[in-house]
Design a protein around this motif. Structure first.
Motif, PDB file in Angstrom:
ATOM      1  N   MET A  40      -4.849  -0.629   3.591  1.00 24.64           N
ATOM      2  CA  MET A  40      -5.850  -1.316   4.396  1.00 24.64           C
ATOM      3  C   MET A  40      -7.139  -0.510   4.534  1.00 24.64           C
ATOM      4  SD  MET A  40      -3.695  -3.645   4.768  1.00 24.64           S
ATOM      5  CE  MET A  40      -1.913  -3.895   4.892  1.00 24.64           C
ATOM      6  N   PRO A  42     -10.570   1.060   3.043  1.00 19.97           N
ATOM      7  CA  PRO A  42     -11.537   1.116   1.933  1.00 19.97           C
ATOM      8  C   PRO A  42     -11.988   2.564   1.713  1.00 19.97           C
ATOM      9  CG  PRO A  42     -12.614   0.305   3.929  1.00 19.97           C
ATOM     10  CD  PRO A  42     -11.163   0.531   4.278  1.00 19.97           C
ATOM     11  N   TYR A  61      -8.446  -0.388  -7.046  1.00 18.27           N
ATOM     12  CA  TYR A  61      -7.115  -0.246  -6.461  1.00 18.27           C
ATOM     13  C   TYR A  61      -6.092  -0.957  -7.339  1.00 18.27           C
ATOM     14  CZ  TYR A  61      -9.918   1.011  -2.389  1.00 18.27           C
ATOM     15  OH  TYR A  61     -10.824   1.609  -1.561  1.00 18.27           O
ATOM     16  N   GLU A 246     -10.050 -11.461   4.983  1.00 20.31           N
ATOM     17  CA  GLU A 246      -8.752 -10.813   5.021  1.00 20.31           C
ATOM     18  C   GLU A 246      -7.800 -11.258   3.910  1.00 20.31           C
ATOM     19  OE1 GLU A 246      -8.036 -12.051   9.050  1.00 20.31           O
ATOM     20  OE2 GLU A 246      -8.412 -10.044   9.771  1.00 20.31           O
ATOM     21  N   GLY A 248      -7.188  -9.771   1.209  1.00 18.58           N
ATOM     22  CA  GLY A 248      -6.532  -8.660   0.533  1.00 18.58           C
ATOM     23  C   GLY A 248      -5.353  -8.092   1.277  1.00 18.58           C
ATOM     24  N   ILE A 249      -5.080  -8.615   2.469  1.00 16.05           N
ATOM     25  CA  ILE A 249      -4.034  -8.032   3.285  1.00 16.05           C
ATOM     26  C   ILE A 249      -2.734  -8.786   3.082  1.00 16.05           C
ATOM     27  CG2 ILE A 249      -3.328  -7.473   5.641  1.00 16.05           C
ATOM     28  CD1 ILE A 249      -6.233  -7.289   6.383  1.00 16.05           C
ATOM     29  N   VAL A 258       0.442  -3.646  -1.788  1.00 12.87           N
ATOM     30  CA  VAL A 258       0.095  -4.823  -0.996  1.00 12.87           C
ATOM     31  C   VAL A 258       0.551  -6.089  -1.708  1.00 12.87           C
ATOM     32  CG1 VAL A 258      -1.786  -6.157  -0.011  1.00 12.87           C
ATOM     33  CG2 VAL A 258      -1.865  -3.678   0.046  1.00 12.87           C
ATOM     34  N   THR A 276     -10.979  -9.267   0.394  1.00 12.68           N
ATOM     35  CA  THR A 276     -11.521  -8.653   1.600  1.00 12.68           C
ATOM     36  C   THR A 276     -10.414  -8.066   2.464  1.00 12.68           C
ATOM     37  OG1 THR A 276     -11.445 -10.778   2.748  1.00 12.68           O
ATOM     38  CG2 THR A 276     -13.516 -10.188   1.686  1.00 12.68           C
ATOM     39  N   LEU A 277     -10.794  -7.052   3.242  1.00  8.54           N
ATOM     40  CA  LEU A 277      -9.852  -6.376   4.119  1.00  8.54           C
ATOM     41  C   LEU A 277     -10.039  -6.717   5.591  1.00  8.54           C
ATOM     42  CD1 LEU A 277      -9.756  -2.795   2.536  1.00  8.54           C
ATOM     43  CD2 LEU A 277      -8.144  -4.664   2.217  1.00  8.54           C
ATOM     44  N   TRP A 278     -11.156  -7.350   5.925  1.00  7.13           N
ATOM     45  CA  TRP A 278     -11.369  -7.753   7.314  1.00  7.13           C
ATOM     46  C   TRP A 278     -12.333  -8.927   7.350  1.00  7.13           C
ATOM     47  CZ3 TRP A 278     -12.951  -2.419   6.387  1.00  7.13           C
ATOM     48  CH2 TRP A 278     -14.319  -2.252   6.186  1.00  7.13           C
ATOM     49  N   PRO A 330     -15.639  -4.210   3.107  1.00 10.82           N
ATOM     50  CA  PRO A 330     -14.375  -4.966   3.038  1.00 10.82           C
ATOM     51  C   PRO A 330     -14.039  -5.511   1.675  1.00 10.82           C
ATOM     52  CG  PRO A 330     -16.053  -6.258   4.151  1.00 10.82           C
ATOM     53  CD  PRO A 330     -16.594  -4.873   4.021  1.00 10.82           C
ATOM     54  N   TYR A 334      -8.818  -5.114  -6.803  1.00  9.87           N
ATOM     55  CA  TYR A 334      -7.491  -4.800  -7.300  1.00  9.87           C
ATOM     56  C   TYR A 334      -7.420  -5.245  -8.765  1.00  9.87           C
ATOM     57  CZ  TYR A 334      -5.016  -3.148  -3.196  1.00  9.87           C
ATOM     58  OH  TYR A 334      -4.585  -2.380  -2.144  1.00  9.87           O
TER      59      TYR A 334
END
Length: 336
Positions: A40, A42, A61, A246, A248-249, A258, A276-278, A330, A334
């Motif tokens: 989670m 960056p 990633y 989000e 990517g979560i 992940v 995105t992560l957030w 964010p 991958y």
């Protein structure tokens, strides 16, 4: 609540980057296979000698090193395919008919509060927990996202001399996506862009979804393209961009990294995924995507295009406000 993230970044950099400094050296590209909660993070935002890692390196990633090998093989095989169309861009779905439209500061996606997250995780393995997650997904309400229409139009202009199809408004539905897949059309594009809301299910990763049109769907279609459904699609894409919140979560599984939407897209046939992560701003995301795809159109490798875009934002080329990592960090890649 953290008001100043700088000390945290310095602490993480000292422990994660400093021990590898000699090995990293002058290498321009780093590929990270993060473990556990580090998926989670960056890494580009970590400080190194007064600069952010993003200002020195492109960072990508992978879920695992074995996954990287599989992706490299797939990328090489796709290089032997017949010519594909440049892009399919889907966005600005109709979420609310006559209801209010989101403001420029609106976020693309649903966030989950701490209490709800803990509760969901506690019941994740139970049948009741899964049922509750499904019900939560169906009960979400979504604001229209005008910035996504501007995003689609600007990116179509960037690709004006190449084959680009834009699907938006009332046509941006799960039913139309299914139709394209059944006809084999999805497999004919090198790049796929989804400028939509994203939904994160912290308890049931298979329910994490891209949210398409929610108005006038037939009974058999709910408008959610979930991680469980993506493996049923057929892609031959070099890149999928999920310009949503989000995406990517997912659930972190030992040895596999992940899971959730990123892995589901790989199973469907994709190579690289930008996610995105957030939660991300509708307005700033449109600007970020235009800048990113302008570099993709110039045939830059995906990792370099993303790194240059992040660097430009971090160094103020797109305005002082957008220098903050909240607007550019964010977005993570991958893939290969």
């Amino acid at each position: 609540l953290v008001s100043d993230a700088a000390p945290i970044g310095q602490w993480l950099s000292k422990r994660l980057i400093a021990p590898l400094q000699a090995s990293i050296g002058a290498r321009r590209r780093l590929i990270v296979s993060p473990d556990g909660a580090l998926a989670m993070l960056p890494f580009e935002t970590l400080p190194v000698d007064g600069e952010l890692l993003a200002q020195r390196h492109s960072v990508g990633y992978v879920q695992s090193l074995s996954m990287m090998e599989l992706l490299q093989r797939r990328s090489a095989s796709y290089g032997r395919l017949p010519p594909r169309k440049a892009m399919l861009a889907i966005g600005n779905p109709v979420y609310e008919g006559e209801a209010r439209t989101a403001q420029p500061s609106a976020k693309r996606g649903a966030s989950v509060g701490d209490d709800a997250l803990l509760s969901a995780r506690a019941s994740a393995e139970s049948e009741e927990g899964i049922g509750a997650a499904v019900e939560e997904l169906r009960e979400n309400s979504w604001e229209n996202l005008p910035g996504t229409q501007r995003e689609l139009e600007s990116i179509a202009r960037v690709f004006r001399h190449r084959q680009v199809e834009v699907i938006s408004g009332a046509d941006a539905t799960e039913q139309n996506l299914q139709r394209l897949d059944r006809g084999g059309e999805l497999a004919k594009y090198r790049h796929l862009l989804f400028s939509v809301h994203g939904y994160l299910s912290p308890s049931v990763p298979a329910l994490s979804a891209l949210v398409l049109g929610q108005v006038d769907n037939p009974p058999s279609v709910d408008g959610y393209v979930t991680a469980a459904e993506w493996p049923g699609y057929t892609l031959r894409s070099d890149l999928v961009v999920m310009s949503a919140c989000e995406t990517g979560i997912g659930k972190v599984v030992a040895g596999d990294g992940v899971m959730g939407l990123p892995y589901a897209l790989y199973v469907a046939g994709n190579v690289n995924t930008v996610m995105t992560l957030w939660p991300v701003s509708d307005e700033s995301t449109a600007r970020f995507m235009e800048a990113f795809f302008a570099r993709i159109e110039r045939r830059l490798p995906v990792e370099r295009a993303l790194a240059e875009t992040k660097r430009a934002f971090a160094e103020g080329e797109y305005g002082e406000r957008l220098r903050k990592p909240a607007y550019w960090a964010p977005f993570v890649l991958y893939g290969t």
